[in-house]
Structure formats: structure tokens, C-alpha cells
Design a protein around this motif. Structure first.
Motif, short mmCIF file in Angstrom:
data_model
loop_
_atom_site.label_atom_id
_atom_site.label_comp_id
_atom_site.label_asym_id
_atom_site.label_seq_id
_atom_site.Cartn_x
_atom_site.Cartn_y
_atom_site.Cartn_z
N LEU A 253 13.63 6.60 -0.10
CA LEU A 253 13.60 7.49 1.06
C LEU A 253 13.45 8.95 0.63
N PHE A 254 14.05 9.30 -0.52
CA PHE A 254 13.96 10.67 -1.03
C PHE A 254 12.53 11.06 -1.41
N TYR A 255 11.69 10.06 -1.59
CA TYR A 255 10.31 10.31 -2.03
C TYR A 255 9.30 10.04 -0.93
N GLY A 256 9.77 10.04 0.31
CA GLY A 256 8.89 9.93 1.46
C GLY A 256 8.42 8.52 1.77
N ALA B 230 3.20 5.68 -5.41
CA ALA B 230 4.49 6.29 -5.76
C ALA B 230 4.38 6.98 -7.12
N GLY B 231 4.91 8.18 -7.21
CA GLY B 231 4.83 8.94 -8.45
C GLY B 231 5.78 8.43 -9.52
N LEU B 232 5.63 8.97 -10.73
CA LEU B 232 6.49 8.58 -11.84
C LEU B 232 7.95 8.84 -11.54
N GLU B 233 8.23 9.96 -10.86
CA GLU B 233 9.62 10.31 -10.53
C GLU B 233 10.25 9.23 -9.65
N ALA B 234 9.51 8.79 -8.63
CA ALA B 234 10.05 7.77 -7.72
C ALA B 234 10.27 6.45 -8.44
N ILE B 235 9.33 6.06 -9.27
CA ILE B 235 9.43 4.78 -9.99
C ILE B 235 10.61 4.79 -10.95
N MET B 236 10.76 5.88 -11.71
CA MET B 236 11.86 5.95 -12.67
C MET B 236 13.22 5.99 -11.97
N ALA B 237 13.29 6.75 -10.86
CA ALA B 237 14.56 6.83 -10.12
C ALA B 237 14.93 5.47 -9.55
N ALA B 238 13.94 4.76 -8.97
CA ALA B 238 14.20 3.44 -8.39
C ALA B 238 14.57 2.44 -9.48
N PHE B 239 13.92 2.53 -10.63
CA PHE B 239 14.22 1.61 -11.73
C PHE B 239 15.65 1.80 -12.21
N PRO C 175 0.81 -1.23 0.00
CA PRO C 175 0.00 0.00 0.00
C PRO C 175 0.84 1.28 0.00
N GLU C 176 1.97 1.27 0.71
CA GLU C 176 2.79 2.47 0.83
C GLU C 176 3.50 2.85 -0.46
#
Length: 321
Positions: free
Chosen positions: A279-282, A244-253, A239-240
């Protein structure tokens, strides 16, 4: 003796690093954090994991099919089943010995399709060049859509963005000067680098000159789209991370794409790297690392199952050969 020791170290050191990072991650967490991490993994929605496995399988099938566009001009038309199983056996080998999969993949087709090893391996290098170009494009896209976050990070940490850009330009300038030096140098090391660069450029040109370059480019983009989608759908297992936004997904990928090669199959490193960037994306460390473990576990399970089956089925389906 030295060569055997170096080979052993190349296998043992990345694996040892991965195991150490797993141990360190567990030891540095509180009992409550460890329990929360475990709960997130155990409560993951299995349907999203199944969808991720399906998307991953499509990417591997596309990779096997794409391979024929490089082999056909050389006069070879391997069966799709053999190409697919060779790809999966190569991925399986990479889990044990990093970067050995390409060699085994070419050797597999050489054994069962009578394709000379050198030719098969050369086409794999060309594939890797195409994949590298797409990965760099994804990195650039990820940075482009996150300029606000980057500047916010600079501001929060008192980093001067102008100075950072200046340092980056200085590094690029030094790189250009080094390339110019290597180009005009007769040193043995410089000659080796020039030969390697020449081979890479030749591989890139061969892609552009092939008769079916557009189908090849389509499959290349399709493979990476499936990679991103198989990564993205796993966010819905927790759930958490579901919002997640596109920015978080792309950065993590992007971070995960580089972390996967740090140890044997990314063991230990991959989940920690994903947790750290999120962590940078809360997103808390426990939720981020749980997501990383689920993604890593899904990808590894797929390789173990398909790679193991391919290893067993290859000789059975090619008994006449």
C-alpha cells in the motif's frame, strides 16, 4: 500435563491466528473487493508461477548440497538425495508444527545416514546463523535504498527523524548495557543466555574455519538469491504489480520473510503483510494481497509436493538401511 498443554497451544494458537486473519480479511472486504481479489488470483499467469517453483526447487537443492560442507569435517558424507528429502520433510513439518522441521531434519539423517542427531542438529543451527546474517544484510540493504521513502513517510506523518534516530540509539545503548550486565551476571537466566550466545558464536566460527568455506558462502548467497527471484517473478503474474520498483519488492520480501514464521507456514499473515506493505508503494490492497496469496500458495504448494514425495520415498529408497 502442563507440557502437553503448552505443546498443543504452540501448534493451535498460530494456526488459529492464521485462520482468524483469513476470516477477518474476507469479512472486512466488500463483495466487489473480494471478487477483485479472486479474479487477480485466478487470472495469474501460470508460466511465471512455474518459473517461481523451479527457482524455489533450486534453492532447496542448494540448501541440501550446502549441508555437506558442515557434515564432511565431522566425518559424514550423506547422499544428496537423502539430504534433499530430509530438508523437504523438515519444511513440511514446519507447516504443521512451527519450528519442528529442524528437529525432524536432523532425525531423518540420523535414521537413514547414521549421523548422530546432536551433530546433525548442531550443523543445522550453524546454517541458520549463516541465513540470519544474510537476512539481516538484506534488511539493511532494503533500508538503505529506501531512505527517501522513509523520510517522506516521516514528513507525511509529522515524525521527527532526528528524534526517531535518537530513540533508536537509546534502545541500542540499553541493549549494550543489558549485554554487559548479562556477561558479568551469575543469575541462572543470564548463564543460560551466555551459553546460548556462546553456542551461536561457536557456530559462526566453525563456518569461517571450515576448509570449504567459500563454496559454503557461495551456496548461502545462491539460496537467498533464489528466494528473492522466486518472489520477484511472481510480480509478473498480476499487471498491477508487474511494474513494482526495487524498493517495493525488497520491502515486501523482507516483511514476508518475517511474517512467514508468525503462524504455521505464514498462513493468513503472509498475504495480509504483503498487501499492507505494498500500500505504501501505491498498489491497492486487493492487488497486493492477491500477489501475497500467489507467492504464499506457490511456496506452500512446492513444500507440500516435494515434502510429501520425500516422506514417501525416503523409506523406499533406503530399504537396506
Amino acid at each position: 500435563m502442563k507440557k502437553k498443554t503448552l505443546k498443543l497451544l504452540k501448534i493451535a494458537l498460530p494456526l488459529s491466528l492464521g485462520i482468524f486473519l483469513i476470516w477477518y480479511s474476507i469479512q472486512s472486504a466488500t463483495p466487489q473487493e473480494r471478487q477483485e481479489l479472486l479474479d487477480n488470483i485466478l487470472k495469474a499467469n501460470p508460466w511465471w508461477i512455474l518459473l517461481s517453483l523451479c527457482l524455489g526447487t533450486l534453492s532447496h537443492l542448494s540448501r541440501a548440497y550446502r549441508w555437506k560442507y558442515l557434515l564432511e569435517p565431522l566425518g559424514h558424507k550423506p547422499r544428496l538425495a537423502n539430504s534433499f528429502m530430509a530438508v523437504m520433510v523438515g519444511y513440511l513439518a514446519n507447516l504443521g508444527i512451527p519450528r519442528s522441521g529442524e528437529v525432524l531434519r536432523a532425525a531423518t539423517l540420523s535414521s537413514y545416514e547414521k549421523i548422530p542427531f546432536e551433530k546433525g542438529f548442531g550443523t543445522i543451527i550453524s546454517e541458520r546463523i549463516a541465513d540470519l546474517i544474510v537476512l539481516l544484510a538484506i534488511v539493511l540493504l532494503s533500508l538503505t535504498i529506501q531512505t527517501d521513502i522513509l523520510f517522506s513517510y516521516f514528513e507525511a506523518n509529522d515524525i521527527n527523524p532526528v528524534l526517531s534516530i535518537g530513540i533508536l540509539l537509546l534502545i541500542v545503548s540499553i541493549g549494550v548495557l543489558m549485554l554487559s550486565f548479562i556477561k558479568n551476571s551469575s543469575w541462572k537466566i543470564a548463564v543460560k543466555i551466555k551459553k546460548m550466545a556462546s553456542g551461536l558464536l561457536e557456530g559462526m566460527r566453525s563456518i569461517l574455519k571450515m576448509k570449504k568455506k567459500w563454496p559454503f558462502i557461495f551456496h548461502t548467497l545462491f539460496i537467498w538469491l533464489m528466494y528473492i527471484l522466486m518472489f520477484y517473478v511472481v510480480t509478473f503474474t498480476i499487471p498491477e504489480t508487474a511494474n513494482a520498483g526495487l524498493e517495493a519488492i525488497m520491502a515486501a520480501f523482507v516483511v514476508g520473510s518475517f511474517a512467514i514464521s508468525a503462524t504455521n507456514g505464514g498462513i493468513g499473515v503472509y498475504p495480509l503483510a504483503i498487501g499492507a506493505i505494498l500500500l505504501f508503494y501505491g498498489i491497492s490492497r486487493q492487488h497486493g494481497e492477491a500477489f501475497g496469496w500467489i507467492v504464499w500458495g506457490t511456496q506452500t504448494l512446492l513444500v507440500l509436493v516435494l515434502g510429501g514425495l520425500s516422506f514417501l520415498l525416503l523409506p523406499l529408497l533406503n530399504q537396506k538401511k
